[in-house]
Structure formats: C-alpha cells, structure tokens
Design an enzyme around this catalytic site. Structure first.
Site, PDB file in Angstrom:
ATOM      1  N   ALA A 243       0.768  -1.070   0.012  1.00 31.38           N
ATOM      2  CA  ALA A 243      -0.225  -0.027   0.022  1.00 31.38           C
ATOM      3  C   ALA A 243       0.999   1.232  -0.011  1.00 31.38           C
ATOM      4  O   ALA A 243       2.113   1.184   0.067  1.00 31.38           O
ATOM      5  CB  ALA A 243      -0.741   0.052   1.128  1.00 31.38           C
ATOM      6  N   LYS A 244       0.407   2.322  -0.283  1.00 25.48           N
ATOM      7  CA  LYS A 244       0.896   3.574  -0.413  1.00 25.48           C
ATOM      8  C   LYS A 244       1.859   3.937   0.942  1.00 25.48           C
ATOM      9  O   LYS A 244       3.101   4.343   0.761  1.00 25.48           O
ATOM     10  CB  LYS A 244      -0.074   4.852  -0.222  1.00 25.48           C
ATOM     11  CG  LYS A 244       0.537   5.937  -1.070  1.00 25.48           C
ATOM     12  CD  LYS A 244      -0.682   6.984  -1.631  1.00 25.48           C
ATOM     13  CE  LYS A 244      -1.567   7.529  -0.590  1.00 25.48           C
ATOM     14  NZ  LYS A 244      -2.528   8.135  -1.113  1.00 25.48           N
ATOM     15  N   ARG A 245       1.482   3.320   2.156  1.00 21.23           N
ATOM     16  CA  ARG A 245       2.308   3.804   3.365  1.00 21.23           C
ATOM     17  C   ARG A 245       3.602   2.981   3.226  1.00 21.23           C
ATOM     18  O   ARG A 245       4.643   3.379   3.989  1.00 21.23           O
ATOM     19  CB  ARG A 245       1.503   3.323   4.606  1.00 21.23           C
ATOM     20  CG  ARG A 245       1.236   1.849   4.614  1.00 21.23           C
ATOM     21  CD  ARG A 245       0.414   1.451   5.893  1.00 21.23           C
ATOM     22  NE  ARG A 245      -0.610   0.565   5.742  1.00 21.23           N
ATOM     23  CZ  ARG A 245      -0.289  -0.683   5.611  1.00 21.23           C
ATOM     24  NH1 ARG A 245       0.911  -1.198   5.922  1.00 21.23           N
ATOM     25  NH2 ARG A 245      -0.971  -1.620   5.330  1.00 21.23           N
ATOM     26  N   GLY A 247       5.724   3.343   0.823  1.00 23.58           N
ATOM     27  CA  GLY A 247       6.635   4.259   0.226  1.00 23.58           C
ATOM     28  C   GLY A 247       6.516   4.259  -1.405  1.00 23.58           C
ATOM     29  O   GLY A 247       5.328   4.435  -1.874  1.00 23.58           O
TER      30      GLY A 247
END
Ligand code: GLU
Length: 299
Positions: A243-245, A247
């Site tokens: 997911a985006k978290r 990076g």
C-alpha cells in the site's frame, strides 16, 4: 458450466493509482490470455461514484501501456452499462429471488458479532428476509431506502481455482443493489464477465472470498461460470499487503527513483518465478508463455 474460452480481462477501480501489486496481477492476467492467443479486455469498474477520482482512470491505462500490456477493443466502463445490470436485477426479482433490506452496516455488525467471531461479522444474519407486510411498511416509513439482497439461504458453493486449488464457502444473502441505487460489484462483475465473453478471471486473492457469491449469481442468472485464478497479493516489508504507506509503490514513484517500466516488469516477472535475476522483457515473455500454458480443466 466451466468457461470454455481463455479470454481474459483486467478490471481496475479508478479510485487510486495502481501499485506494483495490482500491476503484477494485470501482467499475469495479460500473460494468461496472450499465452493462449486469447483476447484481453480492460474494464473500468467505476460504479462507486463516491470513490472515483478524476484522472485516475487515464493514469491506470497509461501504466498498462507503459508495461506493454495491450488490450482488445475499447475500454468499457461500468457506469455506461447500467441497463445490463438493471435487466439482470429485474430477472432475479421476477424469479422472486430478491428482497428489500433496510439494515445499516452497524446493525448487521452488531447482530452478527459475538457468537460467530470476526469471520462472520460481514455475513448477513437474515434480519429482513422474512419481514411481514406490517414490518416492511414500518421500515419504509422510516425513509431509509432499502438495498436489494438475494435470497440464498446458506448455499455452499465450491470451485477449483487455477492457483489456489479447491475453495468453498457458504454464501449469505448478499446485496445486488445498494441502497443508493447503484448495482453492487458482485452483480456487475458477473454480468460483465458473461456479457464480454470472459472465460478466465485472473485477479487478486483479496477477491477469493467474493467468488462463491459470483459463481452462485452466474448460476442463478443462467450465465456461464468463468474459470478463476486468484493471484497472491504482493506484501510490503512488514508482511502486510502492499500500500501507499510502504513508500514508492507505483510506476510513477519508481520512475522518480530512476527505474523505468521495463525494470519494473523484470521485477514482477522475477517475483512470479517467470524470469531469472537481471532478465529483461523479451526473454521472460517467451518463458512465461510456455510456463503458463494451462492444462485442460477436468470436466
Ligand atoms: N474492480 C475490482 C478491484 O479493483 C476488481 C474486480 C475483479 O477483478 O473482479 O479490486
């Protein structure tokens, strides 16, 4: 009936950028189809208007193009295919297979929790299935518009997944039209795959537990059931789904780090066991086409 053709598809929801996990699934879906010289379609699943974000569809298609994943015909959008879904809902309704449901998500959670544990928390406990006329009128009077659910009554559905193997689960009374009037994903995907002649559904493993509902719905509507291959999700370093978290997880993020789409393709092929370290596109494509040629399905 098992799908008898190899036509495949990728069906992204234009709600946010595709990350490398989504793109790896798209690559595999494309390889499944193209290695059998079958059609590959792209369908934009944009029914949930509140989550669609402007510009995302075009960016997703650009990513597919950048990876060389071509498709046949025009891109179809679910928002332009409403008549098909309405017709399917009308057919189910005419067969007496649907009932209105006035429950909120919170009510369903509350009545399904405690004794059954977390897995059952999303299952519909059947609250509105047998409402009397008076009870229904009372709920109508509250002004909350109903969703439409299929009357399933706990059928157990099994299928053979090309990657996962045997899978089965009990199906609850699920929603085919949401209470905002939009056809539910479960219905639209079944109608579309049949209408577009998709024989092989290759998609992320997060949808594995939706599949028994879709198999059941296809049967209820008298539509062919495609074959399924649910692809393992790419995980981040913490073991949770990418997911985006985590990076730099999109093609654009990677490009900003100086990595071109071809390098990303090589990484995906390596992670699928379809290429060796450092091997570039041309080599792995040939090998992948051989490795993926499927064996005939048992009848
Ligand atoms: N639109 C769904 C998603 O992006 C995929 C549906 C499917 O492949 O059946 O998660």
């Amino acid at each position: 009936m098992i799908g008898s053709n190899a036509d495949g598809r990728f069906a992204p929801s234009p709600t946010g950028p595709l990350h490398l996990g989504n793109l790896r699934t798209a690559l595999l879906a494309w390889l499944f189809a193209r290695s059998q010289r079958a059609r590959f379609l792209v369908r934009v699943e944009d029914l949930d208007r509140s989550r669609v974000r402007p510009g995302v569809e075009e960016a997703q298609l650009d990513d597919l193009r950048a990876l060389g994943l071509d498709w046949d015909g025009a891109v179809e959008r679910q928002s332009e295919r409403m008549e098909l879904y309405e017709e399917a809902i009308a057919r189910l309704d005419a067969a007496g297979a649907l009932y209105p449901c006035y429950c909120t998500r919170a009510e369903i959670r509350a009545s399904a929790s405690a004794p059954h544990g977390i897995a059952a928390a999303d299952r519909y406990p059947g609250t509105c299935r047998e409402l009397t006329k008076a009870e229904r009128a009372e709920r109508e009077a509250s002004g909350r518009p109903p969703a439409l659910r299929v009357r399933v009554g706990g059928a157990r559905i099994a299928f053979e997944d090309r990657l996962v193997g045997h899978y089965e689960d009990e199906v609850d009374d699920f929603v085919v039209r949401r209470n905002d009037g939009a056809p539910a994903y479960q219905l639209a995907v079944v109608v579309d795959d049949a209408d577009q002649g998709v024989g092989e559904v290759v998609r992320g493993a997060d949808l594995l537990d939706s599949t028994p509902r879709q198999v059941l719905l296809a049967r209820m509507l008298g539509l062919p059931v495609p074959s399924y291959a649910h692809v393992p999700l790419v995980l981040g370093p913490d073991g949770r789904r990418l997911a985006k978290r985590h990076g730099a997880v999109t093609l654009a993020d990677r490009a900003a780090l100086g990595e071109d789409p071809e390098e990303m393709l090589a990484w995906m092929a390596l992670s699928l066991g379809l290429a060796g370290p450092g091997e570039r596109q041309a080599g792995f494509r040939r090998r992948a086409a051989r490795a993926l040629r499927p064996r005939p399905l048992a009848a």
